[in-house]
Motif scaffolding. Structure first.
Motif, PDB file in Angstrom:
ATOM      1  N   ASP A 185       1.938  -0.628  -4.043  1.00  0.00           N
ATOM      2  CA  ASP A 185       1.122   0.589  -4.123  1.00  0.00           C
ATOM      3  C   ASP A 185       0.135   0.681  -2.972  1.00  0.00           C
ATOM      4  O   ASP A 185      -0.200   1.783  -2.512  1.00  0.00           O
ATOM      5  CB  ASP A 185       0.374   0.654  -5.461  1.00  0.00           C
ATOM      6  CG  ASP A 185       1.306   0.932  -6.635  1.00  0.00           C
ATOM      7  OD1 ASP A 185       2.442   1.379  -6.396  1.00  0.00           O
ATOM      8  OD2 ASP A 185       0.887   0.706  -7.786  1.00  0.00           O
ATOM      9  N   ASP A 186      -0.367  -0.453  -2.508  1.00  0.00           N
ATOM     10  CA  ASP A 186      -1.266  -0.468  -1.352  1.00  0.00           C
ATOM     11  C   ASP A 186      -0.489  -0.553  -0.047  1.00  0.00           C
ATOM     12  O   ASP A 186      -0.916  -0.001   0.977  1.00  0.00           O
ATOM     13  CB  ASP A 186      -2.228  -1.657  -1.435  1.00  0.00           C
ATOM     14  CG  ASP A 186      -3.302  -1.477  -2.498  1.00  0.00           C
ATOM     15  OD1 ASP A 186      -3.502  -0.326  -2.949  1.00  0.00           O
ATOM     16  OD2 ASP A 186      -3.924  -2.486  -2.886  1.00  0.00           O
ATOM     17  N   LEU A 187       0.651  -1.241  -0.078  1.00  0.00           N
ATOM     18  CA  LEU A 187       1.420  -1.455   1.151  1.00  0.00           C
ATOM     19  C   LEU A 187       2.072  -0.181   1.655  1.00  0.00           C
ATOM     20  O   LEU A 187       2.039   0.113   2.862  1.00  0.00           O
ATOM     21  CB  LEU A 187       2.491  -2.520   0.905  1.00  0.00           C
ATOM     22  CG  LEU A 187       3.442  -2.809   2.072  1.00  0.00           C
ATOM     23  CD1 LEU A 187       2.680  -3.377   3.256  1.00  0.00           C
ATOM     24  CD2 LEU A 187       4.558  -3.743   1.631  1.00  0.00           C
ATOM     25  N   ARG A 188       2.695   0.580   0.765  1.00  0.00           N
ATOM     26  CA  ARG A 188       3.485   1.744   1.184  1.00  0.00           C
ATOM     27  C   ARG A 188       2.666   2.747   1.999  1.00  0.00           C
ATOM     28  O   ARG A 188       3.090   3.138   3.100  1.00  0.00           O
ATOM     29  CB  ARG A 188       4.110   2.414  -0.041  1.00  0.00           C
ATOM     30  CG  ARG A 188       5.172   3.458   0.296  1.00  0.00           C
ATOM     31  CD  ARG A 188       5.777   4.042  -0.965  1.00  0.00           C
ATOM     32  NE  ARG A 188       6.259   3.018  -1.870  1.00  0.00           N
ATOM     33  CZ  ARG A 188       5.677   2.694  -3.025  1.00  0.00           C
ATOM     34  NH1 ARG A 188       4.562   3.322  -3.404  1.00  0.00           N
ATOM     35  NH2 ARG A 188       6.179   1.767  -3.793  1.00  0.00           N
ATOM     36  N   PRO A 189       1.495   3.194   1.517  1.00  0.00           N
ATOM     37  CA  PRO A 189       0.722   4.153   2.331  1.00  0.00           C
ATOM     38  C   PRO A 189       0.220   3.564   3.644  1.00  0.00           C
ATOM     39  O   PRO A 189       0.067   4.284   4.634  1.00  0.00           O
ATOM     40  CB  PRO A 189      -0.440   4.562   1.416  1.00  0.00           C
ATOM     41  CG  PRO A 189      -0.496   3.517   0.367  1.00  0.00           C
ATOM     42  CD  PRO A 189       0.882   2.987   0.191  1.00  0.00           C
ATOM     43  N   LEU A 190      -0.015   2.258   3.679  1.00  0.00           N
ATOM     44  CA  LEU A 190      -0.447   1.598   4.917  1.00  0.00           C
ATOM     45  C   LEU A 190       0.647   1.674   5.967  1.00  0.00           C
ATOM     46  O   LEU A 190       0.405   2.062   7.119  1.00  0.00           O
ATOM     47  CB  LEU A 190      -0.806   0.144   4.617  1.00  0.00           C
ATOM     48  CG  LEU A 190      -1.065  -0.775   5.810  1.00  0.00           C
ATOM     49  CD1 LEU A 190      -2.304  -0.324   6.577  1.00  0.00           C
ATOM     50  CD2 LEU A 190      -1.216  -2.224   5.352  1.00  0.00           C
ATOM     51  N   LEU A 191       1.881   1.317   5.595  1.00  0.00           N
ATOM     52  CA  LEU A 191       2.992   1.349   6.536  1.00  0.00           C
ATOM     53  C   LEU A 191       3.307   2.769   6.976  1.00  0.00           C
ATOM     54  O   LEU A 191       3.613   3.027   8.149  1.00  0.00           O
ATOM     55  CB  LEU A 191       4.232   0.705   5.908  1.00  0.00           C
ATOM     56  CG  LEU A 191       4.129  -0.786   5.570  1.00  0.00           C
ATOM     57  CD1 LEU A 191       5.433  -1.274   4.952  1.00  0.00           C
ATOM     58  CD2 LEU A 191       3.764  -1.613   6.785  1.00  0.00           C
ATOM     59  N   GLU A 192       3.246   3.711   6.040  1.00  0.00           N
ATOM     60  CA  GLU A 192       3.525   5.110   6.376  1.00  0.00           C
ATOM     61  C   GLU A 192       2.475   5.650   7.346  1.00  0.00           C
ATOM     62  O   GLU A 192       2.793   6.410   8.264  1.00  0.00           O
ATOM     63  CB  GLU A 192       3.562   5.953   5.107  1.00  0.00           C
ATOM     64  CG  GLU A 192       4.775   5.677   4.221  1.00  0.00           C
ATOM     65  CD  GLU A 192       4.745   6.478   2.926  1.00  0.00           C
ATOM     66  OE1 GLU A 192       3.706   7.127   2.664  1.00  0.00           O
ATOM     67  OE2 GLU A 192       5.743   6.446   2.187  1.00  0.00           O
ATOM     68  N   ASP A 193       1.222   5.271   7.148  1.00  0.00           N
ATOM     69  CA  ASP A 193       0.148   5.745   8.006  1.00  0.00           C
ATOM     70  C   ASP A 193       0.338   5.275   9.448  1.00  0.00           C
ATOM     71  O   ASP A 193       0.140   6.026  10.404  1.00  0.00           O
ATOM     72  CB  ASP A 193      -1.190   5.253   7.461  1.00  0.00           C
ATOM     73  CG  ASP A 193      -2.388   5.999   8.039  1.00  0.00           C
ATOM     74  OD1 ASP A 193      -2.186   7.098   8.606  1.00  0.00           O
ATOM     75  OD2 ASP A 193      -3.520   5.499   7.921  1.00  0.00           O
ATOM     76  N   PHE A 194       0.761   4.034   9.616  1.00  0.00           N
ATOM     77  CA  PHE A 194       0.975   3.482  10.948  1.00  0.00           C
ATOM     78  C   PHE A 194       2.337   3.862  11.529  1.00  0.00           C
ATOM     79  O   PHE A 194       2.550   3.748  12.727  1.00  0.00           O
ATOM     80  CB  PHE A 194       0.844   1.962  10.917  1.00  0.00           C
ATOM     81  CG  PHE A 194      -0.560   1.457  11.056  1.00  0.00           C
ATOM     82  CD1 PHE A 194      -1.052   1.064  12.291  1.00  0.00           C
ATOM     83  CD2 PHE A 194      -1.401   1.383   9.959  1.00  0.00           C
ATOM     84  CE1 PHE A 194      -2.349   0.600  12.434  1.00  0.00           C
ATOM     85  CE2 PHE A 194      -2.706   0.910  10.088  1.00  0.00           C
ATOM     86  CZ  PHE A 194      -3.179   0.523  11.319  1.00  0.00           C
ATOM     87  N   GLY A 195       3.266   4.279  10.671  1.00  0.00           N
ATOM     88  CA  GLY A 195       4.611   4.560  11.161  1.00  0.00           C
ATOM     89  C   GLY A 195       5.392   3.289  11.417  1.00  0.00           C
ATOM     90  O   GLY A 195       6.101   3.176  12.416  1.00  0.00           O
ATOM     91  N   GLN A 196       5.249   2.318  10.513  1.00  0.00           N
ATOM     92  CA  GLN A 196       5.941   1.038  10.621  1.00  0.00           C
ATOM     93  C   GLN A 196       7.117   1.016   9.643  1.00  0.00           C
ATOM     94  O   GLN A 196       6.937   0.826   8.451  1.00  0.00           O
ATOM     95  CB  GLN A 196       4.990  -0.111  10.305  1.00  0.00           C
ATOM     96  CG  GLN A 196       5.652  -1.482  10.201  1.00  0.00           C
ATOM     97  CD  GLN A 196       6.215  -1.980  11.514  1.00  0.00           C
ATOM     98  OE1 GLN A 196       5.475  -2.317  12.435  1.00  0.00           O
ATOM     99  NE2 GLN A 196       7.528  -2.035  11.613  1.00  0.00           N
TER     100      GLN A 196
END
Length: 264
Positions: free
Chosen positions: A164-175
């Motif tokens: 739940d915390d990881l998904r928006p982090l990766l999406e925000d960076f485009g990783q």
């Protein structure tokens, strides 16, 4: 041949892999998929890095704050940055791709040494390594991995509390990151991912993105270049671009970010 090379890579992973997580099971995986994940070889750029401050780095995108956690407890990306320039790398500790996470960690180790040698520079820059495998890369495990590199205080190793915390982090960076699965749907223990290292300015804007062939002395030069900026408003995207590493930059924020094979 692929399996023999991978066996050697697993052996090179050493105590980090053997400590508490089994090596990935590679049996039955499509060789084409392995060829993507375990790209062999990188190219060496044939250019001399431009001098710090002799070029500009346009803004690529702006990232939001995100919750993270390490052995010391919960924190956030911005709390770690403390308004300074930061290099952010996404890894997983059981990666055995020689041109993947181990390469990223090795480059950050060199940058960390350079920062430690210049206290005035270290006070203005942060190195942040974040795992995209919170299921196995717990805060305690990240602390053990960090200890292997004997880093300065400027280099932190963190994870998230879960998907739940990881998904928006990766999406925000485009990783882009995806679990590599067997034909029956079981997870192999591997991730399909493209190595990306992000350079953030003081205002939390991505100013460069580095992939396999562009991790080197340019990164330190780019850190110095950002620290020399005297205005709070960086150059626009249309400004003169002299940094060769910008060839590795990702699409603008919000653009399509489907994974693509590494350049060899």
């Amino acid at each position: 041949m692929i399996r023999a090379a991978l066996a050697a890579l697993v052996a090179l992973a050493g105590p980090v892999v053997a400590a508490d997580v089994a090596a990935p099971d590679l049996r039955g995986i499509d060789p084409a998929a392995l060829g993507y994940t375990y790209a062999v070889g990188t190219f060496a750029p044939e250019y001399a890095p431009p001098a710090p401050g002799s070029y500009t780095l346009p803004v690529i995108q702006t990232v939001r704050d995100h919750p993270l956690v390490d052995a010391a407890g919960p924190t956030t990306l911005f709390a770690l940055k403390r308004g300074q320039v930061a290099v952010v790398a996404f890894v997983y500790t059981t990666c055995v791709d020689v041109a993947g996470c181990p390469l990223g960690n090795a480059v950050l180790k060199r940058i960390d040494r350079a920062l430690a040698a210049e206290p005035s520079l270290a006070r203005q820059a942060r190195l942040i390594t974040v795992s995209f495998d919170p299921e196995r890369d717990t805060p305690a495990r990240m602390a053990r991995v960090r200890a292997l590199y004997r880093p300065s205080a400027s280099w932190r190793f963190l994870t998230t509390r879960g998907e739940d915390d990881l998904r928006p982090l990766l999406e925000d960076f485009g990783q882009p990151v995806a679990k590599l699965r067997f034909a029956d749907g079981r997870w192999s223990g591997l991730f399909r991912h493209v190595l990306k290292v992000f350079l953030l300015d003081r205002e939390n804007r991505v100013r460069n993105i580095y992939s396999v062939g562009f991790l080197g002395p340019d990164l330190l030069n780019d850190i110095r270049t950002l620290l020399r900026e005297t205005t709070a408003t960086p150059p626009s995207r249309g400004s003169r671009l002299a940094s060769p590493t910008m060839a590795a930059s990702a699409p603008r924020h919000g653009a399509a970010r489907a994974p693509s094979p590494r350049h060899r």
